[in-house]
Design a protein around this motif. Structure first.
Motif, PDB file in Angstrom:
ATOM      1  N   UNK A  14      20.193  36.230  42.433  1.00 14.57           N
ATOM      2  CA  UNK A  14      19.048  37.084  42.499  1.00 14.57           C
ATOM      3  C   UNK A  14      18.310  37.255  43.693  1.00 14.57           C
ATOM      4  N   UNK A  15      18.496  36.197  44.390  1.00 11.68           N
ATOM      5  CA  UNK A  15      17.832  36.228  45.657  1.00 11.68           C
ATOM      6  C   UNK A  15      18.813  35.492  46.704  1.00 11.68           C
ATOM      7  N   UNK A  16      19.821  36.275  47.105  1.00  9.87           N
ATOM      8  CA  UNK A  16      21.066  35.515  47.886  1.00  9.87           C
ATOM      9  C   UNK A  16      20.493  35.373  49.168  1.00  9.87           C
ATOM     10  N   UNK A  17      19.534  35.523  49.770  1.00 10.95           N
ATOM     11  CA  UNK A  17      19.293  35.435  51.340  1.00 10.95           C
ATOM     12  C   UNK A  17      18.761  33.905  51.557  1.00 10.95           C
ATOM     13  N   UNK A  18      18.418  33.092  50.393  1.00 10.51           N
ATOM     14  CA  UNK A  18      18.113  31.708  50.854  1.00 10.51           C
ATOM     15  C   UNK A  18      18.709  30.854  50.080  1.00 10.51           C
ATOM     16  N   UNK A  19      18.752  29.515  50.610  1.00 10.14           N
ATOM     17  CA  UNK A  19      19.627  28.426  50.279  1.00 10.14           C
ATOM     18  C   UNK A  19      18.632  27.827  49.194  1.00 10.14           C
ATOM     19  N   UNK A  20      19.267  27.538  48.048  1.00  9.27           N
ATOM     20  CA  UNK A  20      18.855  26.807  46.818  1.00  9.27           C
ATOM     21  C   UNK A  20      19.577  25.569  46.596  1.00  9.27           C
ATOM     22  N   UNK A  21      18.687  24.421  46.059  1.00  7.60           N
ATOM     23  CA  UNK A  21      18.969  23.212  46.018  1.00  7.60           C
ATOM     24  C   UNK A  21      19.015  22.560  44.798  1.00  7.60           C
ATOM     25  N   UNK A  22      17.926  23.260  43.959  1.00  2.00           N
ATOM     26  CA  UNK A  22      17.827  23.059  42.578  1.00  2.00           C
ATOM     27  C   UNK A  22      17.932  24.107  41.545  1.00  2.00           C
ATOM     28  N   UNK A  23      18.669  23.824  40.391  1.00  2.00           N
ATOM     29  CA  UNK A  23      18.930  24.849  39.491  1.00  2.00           C
ATOM     30  C   UNK A  23      18.705  24.242  38.072  1.00  2.00           C
ATOM     31  N   UNK A  24      18.449  25.168  37.067  1.00  2.00           N
ATOM     32  CA  UNK A  24      18.164  24.875  35.817  1.00  2.00           C
ATOM     33  C   UNK A  24      19.496  25.001  34.850  1.00  2.00           C
ATOM     34  N   UNK A  25      19.767  24.329  33.960  1.00  2.00           N
ATOM     35  CA  UNK A  25      20.697  24.429  32.744  1.00  2.00           C
ATOM     36  C   UNK A  25      20.690  25.696  32.597  1.00  2.00           C
ATOM     37  N   UNK A  26      21.785  26.515  32.558  1.00  2.00           N
ATOM     38  CA  UNK A  26      21.765  27.915  32.053  1.00  2.00           C
ATOM     39  C   UNK A  26      21.736  29.095  33.071  1.00  2.00           C
ATOM     40  N   UNK A  27      21.222  28.442  34.348  1.00  2.28           N
ATOM     41  CA  UNK A  27      20.937  29.637  35.537  1.00  2.28           C
ATOM     42  C   UNK A  27      22.056  29.834  36.007  1.00  2.28           C
ATOM     43  N   UNK A  28      22.272  30.903  36.868  1.00  6.62           N
ATOM     44  CA  UNK A  28      23.421  31.526  37.435  1.00  6.62           C
ATOM     45  C   UNK A  28      23.325  30.661  38.996  1.00  6.62           C
ATOM     46  N   UNK A  29      24.411  30.527  39.650  1.00  6.77           N
ATOM     47  CA  UNK A  29      24.679  29.819  40.802  1.00  6.77           C
ATOM     48  C   UNK A  29      25.747  30.561  41.442  1.00  6.77           C
ATOM     49  N   UNK A  30      25.592  30.870  42.814  1.00  2.33           N
ATOM     50  CA  UNK A  30      26.476  31.693  43.571  1.00  2.33           C
ATOM     51  C   UNK A  30      26.999  30.685  45.029  1.00  2.33           C
ATOM     52  N   UNK A  31      28.137  30.474  45.044  1.00  3.76           N
ATOM     53  CA  UNK A  31      28.505  29.700  46.257  1.00  3.76           C
ATOM     54  C   UNK A  31      29.126  30.524  46.992  1.00  3.76           C
ATOM     55  N   UNK A  32      28.707  30.621  48.291  1.00  4.90           N
ATOM     56  CA  UNK A  32      29.347  31.437  49.383  1.00  4.90           C
ATOM     57  C   UNK A  32      30.017  30.414  50.359  1.00  4.90           C
ATOM     58  N   UNK A  33      31.282  30.797  50.771  1.00  6.87           N
ATOM     59  CA  UNK A  33      32.097  29.954  51.570  1.00  6.87           C
ATOM     60  C   UNK A  33      32.593  30.848  52.789  1.00  6.87           C
ATOM     61  N   UNK A  34      32.067  30.277  54.053  1.00 11.98           N
ATOM     62  CA  UNK A  34      32.474  30.921  55.212  1.00 11.98           C
ATOM     63  C   UNK A  34      33.750  30.666  55.631  1.00 11.98           C
ATOM     64  N   UNK A  35      34.670  31.509  55.958  1.00 14.98           N
ATOM     65  CA  UNK A  35      36.151  31.046  56.624  1.00 14.98           C
ATOM     66  C   UNK A  35      36.274  31.815  57.995  1.00 14.98           C
ATOM     67  N   UNK A  36      36.673  30.973  58.872  1.00 18.65           N
ATOM     68  CA  UNK A  36      36.775  31.491  60.207  1.00 18.65           C
ATOM     69  C   UNK A  36      38.471  31.755  60.434  1.00 18.65           C
TER      70      UNK A  36
END
Length: 413
Positions: free
Chosen positions: A270-292
């Motif tokens: 919902x706010x993909x512009x900032x790094x997040x290090x803590x989540x709650x059970x049931x929340x969504x998580x987005x992992x972005x992998x940069x490839x050169x």
């Protein structure tokens, strides 16, 4: 060359995945099988020879075919292709409570399960006290096993299996269950079997155990054998495949002209512009992998993200099998977890890039970790549970059923 007690030649196992099942006789008659299901090969082209007395660790990511292979060797499943031959008495412990009847007591299930495994009643009588003592369930042995915990199921099942005096022991993830005292007892029993010349094949995600216990390691990936040989090399091969090897350091050693891992970010969708290090059970998580992408990069490659817990045990694996890359560019591959599972703790991340044939291009373990939190009234894992019997029998008024709260339920009472 010693004679093989386990031999597989070109063995494969095919399953049908049903996308739409017929709900009436008319649909069954009119629909074709092709429209109802597609083929999925859990194992392909497995060539394997295991000699008597070998201890083999079978490792791989979730879904790689490890448990399916054990079931072929145990005779639970028949191969769809090729052949599997096993010589000698086999004791297998592949699933929690396999062969148990929940309505019977632990005592009754010892006789039932041991007879299924080939023991006579006289042999069961002779070994009964030793089985109960090994399981540590003396005070629960006359309770119905449907009231046992999953750990008690495994302890009783393992205790029975190791008293069958097998020539071949097949074990699937049993050493991950139980307290430290029971795990130490299991390891001591495995060592005793090794000294007696028993052949052992076991599945584990505890990679540190493989070189400690095994003379050989077998790595499976997507139903095929990637490595068959030295146990320590097998664990390093799998760690490299998963991107969790201890010597991975931010793409160092990767070919700059091919593909390199540029970075990894964890964000709230919902706010993909900032790094997040803590989540709650049931929340969504987005992992972005940069490839050169270098000038000699392959047009297609696989990107794998592994979430690891304590002792580098893979908690779950996310694969993007065929990602297209354009030379001399960069690309971000995004993995969305819609709901984090009900497991609390601190988790690390690793990323691996592979060619379609499985050859590693780059792998990196990231120092950044993320934390998953839940309600303090639960333990590490939130599970559904209930209190059996009437309130009078319990002696106190309590909720008839408890379940993990969904994300939208948090805070309600």
């Amino acid at each position: 060359m010693p004679e093989a007690v386990i031999a597989a030649e070109g063995a494969g196992k095919r399953f049908l995945i049903h996308h739409q099942r017929a709900t009436s006789l008319k649909e069954r008659l009119l629909q074709t099988r092709r429209s109802q299901a597609e083929e999925f090969w859990a194992l392909r082209d497995i060539d394997l020879r295991i000699s008597g007395g070998e201890t083999v660790g079978l490792i791989g990511a979730n879904g790689s075919g490890k448990s399916t292979l054990l079931k072929l060797l145990a005779g639970i499943l028949a191969p769809s292709a090729g052949s599997v031959k096993v010589r000698g008495r086999v004791a297998s412990l592949l699933e929690l409570g396999a062969g148990f009847n929940g309505e019977l007591t632990g005592r009754e299930n010892i006789y039932l399960n041991a007879s299924i495994l080939g023991l006579s009643r006289r042999e069961i009588n002779r070994n009964f006290d030793s089985i109960v003592e090994f399981s540590g369930l003396e005070q629960f042995i006359d309770n119905q096993v449907k009231h046992y915990s999953s750990g008690q199921y495994v302890r009783l099942g393992f205790a029975i299996a190791v008293h069958v005096d097998p020539d071949i022991l097949l074990v699937d993830e049993v050493l991950a269950v139980g307290d430290e005292a029971f795990q130490a007892k299991c390891l001591a029993k495995i060592t005793e079997f090794q000294e007696r010349g028993c052949t052992i094949l076991f599945v584990t995600h505890a990679l540190d155990l493989v070189p400690r216990l095994c003379s050989r390691g077998l790595v499976l990936d997507h139903g095929r054998v990637l490595h068959d040989g030295d146990a320590l090399e097998a664990t390093e091969r799998l760690r490299s495949l998963l991107g969790t090897a201890a010597d991975q350091s931010g793409g160092a050693g990767a070919d700059a002209s091919s593909l390199r891992i540029g970075g990894l970010r964890l964000v709230d969708p919902a706010a993909p512009s900032a790094y997040k290090g803590e989540f709650r059970i049931g929340e969504a998580l987005l992992a972005e992998v940069d490839v050169q992408v270098g000038p000699q990069a392959p047009p297609l490659a696989a990107v794998r993200v592994v979430v690891t817990g304590p002792a580098d045990v893979p908690m779950w694996v996310m694969d993007a099998e065929e990602v297209r890359f354009e030379p001399n560019t960069s690309r971000t591959v995004r993995f969305l977890v819609k709901e984090l599972p009900p497991i609390q703790g601190i988790f690390a991340l690793a990323v691996a890039l592979r060619e379609p044939d499985g050859r590693a291009l780059d792998a990196r373990r990231f120092g950044e970790a993320f934390r998953v939190i839940g309600s303090s009234e639960h333990g590490l894992v939130e599970v559904a549970w209930s209190i059996e019997g009437t309130e009078e029998e319990q002696g106190a008024k309590s909720s008839a059923s408890r379940r993990p709260r969904a994300a939208g339920d948090r805070g309600r009472r």
